[in-house]
Design a protein around this motif. Sequence first.
Motif, PDB file in Angstrom:
ATOM      1  N   THR A   1      -2.872  35.824  61.057  1.00 48.53           N
ATOM      2  CA  THR A   1      -2.958  34.761  60.132  1.00 48.53           C
ATOM      3  C   THR A   1      -1.598  34.403  59.780  1.00 48.53           C
ATOM      4  N   TYR A   2      -1.618  33.194  59.378  1.00 50.72           N
ATOM      5  CA  TYR A   2      -0.107  32.564  58.824  1.00 50.72           C
ATOM      6  C   TYR A   2      -0.133  32.935  57.392  1.00 50.72           C
ATOM      7  N   ASP A   3       0.764  32.851  56.836  1.00 47.71           N
ATOM      8  CA  ASP A   3       1.227  33.231  55.440  1.00 47.71           C
ATOM      9  C   ASP A   3       0.569  32.402  54.302  1.00 47.71           C
ATOM     10  N   ARG A   4       0.600  30.791  54.613  1.00 54.01           N
ATOM     11  CA  ARG A   4       0.022  30.062  53.808  1.00 54.01           C
ATOM     12  C   ARG A   4      -1.523  29.944  53.787  1.00 54.01           C
ATOM     13  N   LEU A   5      -2.111  30.648  54.812  1.00 55.42           N
ATOM     14  CA  LEU A   5      -3.587  30.246  54.766  1.00 55.42           C
ATOM     15  C   LEU A   5      -4.525  30.593  53.688  1.00 55.42           C
ATOM     16  N   ARG A   6      -5.342  29.655  53.387  1.00 60.19           N
ATOM     17  CA  ARG A   6      -6.269  29.702  52.383  1.00 60.19           C
ATOM     18  C   ARG A   6      -7.587  29.686  52.964  1.00 60.19           C
ATOM     19  N   LEU A   7      -8.742  30.090  52.298  1.00 59.78           N
ATOM     20  CA  LEU A   7     -10.146  29.777  52.505  1.00 59.78           C
ATOM     21  C   LEU A   7     -10.276  28.347  52.651  1.00 59.78           C
ATOM     22  N   HIS A   8     -10.820  27.642  53.740  1.00 61.59           N
ATOM     23  CA  HIS A   8     -11.005  26.184  53.647  1.00 61.59           C
ATOM     24  C   HIS A   8     -12.096  25.882  52.755  1.00 61.59           C
ATOM     25  N   LEU A   9     -13.070  26.631  52.596  1.00 57.44           N
ATOM     26  CA  LEU A   9     -14.078  26.315  52.028  1.00 57.44           C
ATOM     27  C   LEU A   9     -14.104  27.079  50.273  1.00 57.44           C
TER      28      LEU A   9
ATOM     29  N   PRO B   1     -14.931  20.629  61.901  1.00 56.67           N
ATOM     30  CA  PRO B   1     -14.272  19.445  61.519  1.00 56.67           C
ATOM     31  C   PRO B   1     -12.881  19.863  60.817  1.00 56.67           C
ATOM     32  N   VAL B   2     -11.868  19.225  60.693  1.00 56.30           N
ATOM     33  CA  VAL B   2     -10.706  19.444  60.000  1.00 56.30           C
ATOM     34  C   VAL B   2     -10.807  18.953  58.547  1.00 56.30           C
ATOM     35  N   LEU B   3     -10.630  20.054  57.776  1.00 52.64           N
ATOM     36  CA  LEU B   3     -10.469  19.687  56.078  1.00 52.64           C
ATOM     37  C   LEU B   3      -8.970  19.362  55.724  1.00 52.64           C
ATOM     38  N   ASP B   4      -8.626  18.419  55.517  1.00 50.44           N
ATOM     39  CA  ASP B   4      -7.352  18.006  55.354  1.00 50.44           C
ATOM     40  C   ASP B   4      -6.798  18.681  53.891  1.00 50.44           C
ATOM     41  N   VAL B   5      -5.572  19.349  54.055  1.00 54.34           N
ATOM     42  CA  VAL B   5      -4.982  19.986  53.049  1.00 54.34           C
ATOM     43  C   VAL B   5      -3.717  19.473  52.842  1.00 54.34           C
ATOM     44  N   GLY B   6      -3.331  18.375  53.350  1.00 45.65           N
ATOM     45  CA  GLY B   6      -2.017  17.579  53.278  1.00 45.65           C
ATOM     46  C   GLY B   6      -1.238  16.938  54.327  1.00 45.65           C
TER      47      GLY B   6
ATOM     48  N   LEU C   1       6.311  21.854  69.438  1.00 41.15           N
ATOM     49  CA  LEU C   1       5.138  21.221  69.783  1.00 41.15           C
ATOM     50  C   LEU C   1       4.111  22.111  69.420  1.00 41.15           C
ATOM     51  N   VAL C   2       3.015  21.642  68.932  1.00 41.12           N
ATOM     52  CA  VAL C   2       1.786  22.339  68.492  1.00 41.12           C
ATOM     53  C   VAL C   2       0.741  22.077  69.082  1.00 41.12           C
ATOM     54  N   VAL C   3       0.238  22.817  70.071  1.00 42.23           N
ATOM     55  CA  VAL C   3      -0.830  22.507  71.051  1.00 42.23           C
ATOM     56  C   VAL C   3      -2.198  22.735  70.358  1.00 42.23           C
ATOM     57  N   GLY C   4      -3.127  21.762  69.982  1.00 42.79           N
ATOM     58  CA  GLY C   4      -4.287  21.978  69.311  1.00 42.79           C
ATOM     59  C   GLY C   4      -4.178  21.088  67.866  1.00 42.79           C
ATOM     60  N   CYS C   5      -5.440  20.528  67.411  1.00 37.62           N
ATOM     61  CA  CYS C   5      -5.508  19.819  66.411  1.00 37.62           C
ATOM     62  C   CYS C   5      -6.778  20.151  65.558  1.00 37.62           C
ATOM     63  N   GLY C   6      -6.892  21.556  65.495  1.00 34.43           N
ATOM     64  CA  GLY C   6      -7.853  22.084  64.574  1.00 34.43           C
ATOM     65  C   GLY C   6      -7.348  22.351  63.443  1.00 34.43           C
ATOM     66  N   ASN C   7      -8.095  23.087  62.288  1.00 34.38           N
ATOM     67  CA  ASN C   7      -7.708  23.404  60.971  1.00 34.38           C
ATOM     68  C   ASN C   7      -6.403  24.083  61.110  1.00 34.38           C
ATOM     69  N   SER C   8      -6.186  25.201  61.930  1.00 38.25           N
ATOM     70  CA  SER C   8      -4.988  25.926  62.151  1.00 38.25           C
ATOM     71  C   SER C   8      -3.762  24.925  62.572  1.00 38.25           C
ATOM     72  N   GLY C   9      -4.200  24.114  63.800  1.00 34.28           N
ATOM     73  CA  GLY C   9      -2.980  23.471  64.199  1.00 34.28           C
ATOM     74  C   GLY C   9      -2.473  22.403  62.979  1.00 34.28           C
ATOM     75  N   MET C  10      -3.392  21.745  62.563  1.00 31.21           N
ATOM     76  CA  MET C  10      -2.803  20.714  61.225  1.00 31.21           C
ATOM     77  C   MET C  10      -2.197  21.388  60.282  1.00 31.21           C
ATOM     78  N   GLU C  11      -2.530  22.512  59.900  1.00 32.64           N
ATOM     79  CA  GLU C  11      -2.012  23.305  58.778  1.00 32.64           C
ATOM     80  C   GLU C  11      -0.412  24.011  59.013  1.00 32.64           C
ATOM     81  N   MET C  12      -0.443  24.271  60.410  1.00 29.59           N
ATOM     82  CA  MET C  12       0.902  24.716  61.096  1.00 29.59           C
ATOM     83  C   MET C  12       1.811  23.612  60.976  1.00 29.59           C
ATOM     84  N   CYS C  13       1.115  22.482  61.457  1.00 28.73           N
ATOM     85  CA  CYS C  13       2.274  21.399  61.380  1.00 28.73           C
ATOM     86  C   CYS C  13       2.922  20.878  59.805  1.00 28.73           C
TER      87      CYS C  13
END
Length: 447
Positions: free
Chosen positions: A87-95, A323-328, A227-239
């Motif tokens: 997992t990436y460093d900035r990850l938090r629980l999305h819930l 669904p993607v829960l937006d964090v920014g 280029l980030v391939v994928g638009c789930g929660n991980s893809g959005m947060e990595m972008c």
Amino acid sequence: MLPPLLEIDVDLPQPATMQEEQAAADAGNTGSSPRSMRSETCLLRGPIIVGAGPSGLAVAATLSLHAVPFTVLERSDDVADLWTNRTYDRLRLHLPKAFCELPHVGFPGDFPTYPTKHDFLRYLKSYADRFAVSPLFGRTVTRARFDAAAALWRVTAVASSPAAANGGEEEGAEVATEYASPWLVVASGENAEVVVPKVKGKERFAGETLHSSAYRSGERFKGMRVLVVGCGNSGMEMCLDLCEHGAMPFMSVRSGVHVLPREMFGASTFGVAMKLLKWLPIKLVDRFLLLVAKMVLGDTEKHGLRRPKLGPLEIKKVTGKSPVLDVGAWSLIKSGNIKIVPEVESFTGGSGVRFVDGNEMAFDAVIFATGYRSNVPSWLKEGDLFTEDGKPKAAQEPTSWRGPNGLYCVGFSGRGLLGAGADALRAAADIAGRWQQAAGAETTASV
């Protein structure tokens, strides 16, 4: 009665000594190291649990409270391999943490509402210590089959041997051990193996390619077109992370995605949805969520993120896709700092990537945020609980956690940590009832 091949004392074990008993069983009750018994079957007094992630820990903890011994087999060298190593460093629980607690123990009061990756790992390790859960690490399960004649599950696990000086073998050699028990709990998770799509010409790409499991921070991508391939929660947060570290992220979107605000009306979106589902049908709750999302976020389709025909909760129920829960990230998409591009068609050589609309662009790196899959079909040879692609059959059924012949699965309901905890309670209670009946029958037979 217990199968004749299973050696068991008639006295029920005490929770404080469960792991000691399993270590003795693993060593064949000889006091030697488990690795020294290279060709013998370990006949266990309690269930075998495959996986030491949150699901496996929850089952083990609950069995401990029921005074039932257990053995946990884990392929990595620590609990929660996904969270620890992939997992990436900035990850938090999305819930919020209230929806992510394991049975019997809540998060510490000083933890934030959305615990960090490191907070969650501290919680899991403290949880394991509290219930004296000591997995057998470095055991990769390669096969599990039910032996009908003996009424036992036979589980083969492979481990690296000790150094030649200790075991008389070449260092790094593999040693297989067979563990046998009347009960098998599959808790290896829905995210055991990475999924990387096959894209034409990938071998010709001159830049770096990696799966999101190898991504830690956007720091080393500063100034690069990624280029980030994928638009789930991980893809959005990595972008988002890439953008904050000075990279230029592009997100490739293949299909529709629901983007929701993480919170609405001062509460978590997930919490609001769960409350509404107690009173309203899922389609009506979805309409409400999408209405509020449009008010808060605006029209996502104007910026290249079209919404699926099914609502966010309904598509989660049908396909398991969250669904993607937006964090920014959404504000950066609207400002153009994160650019949306179509599905990748092929790599064109050098640094080029061609999209399905025919356009080509150059990138320094490509990150596949394309998720994970279960690996259960590769080692579980029977039981009829899983499809060929590793998904549980009838995941929404009330008894989907239980299969035939003492087989259980925990953490495959598609309902996250909350669902895994509920399945763990059910599975452990069922095993405990059967184990105590068998122990009582054995006691009676010996009188």
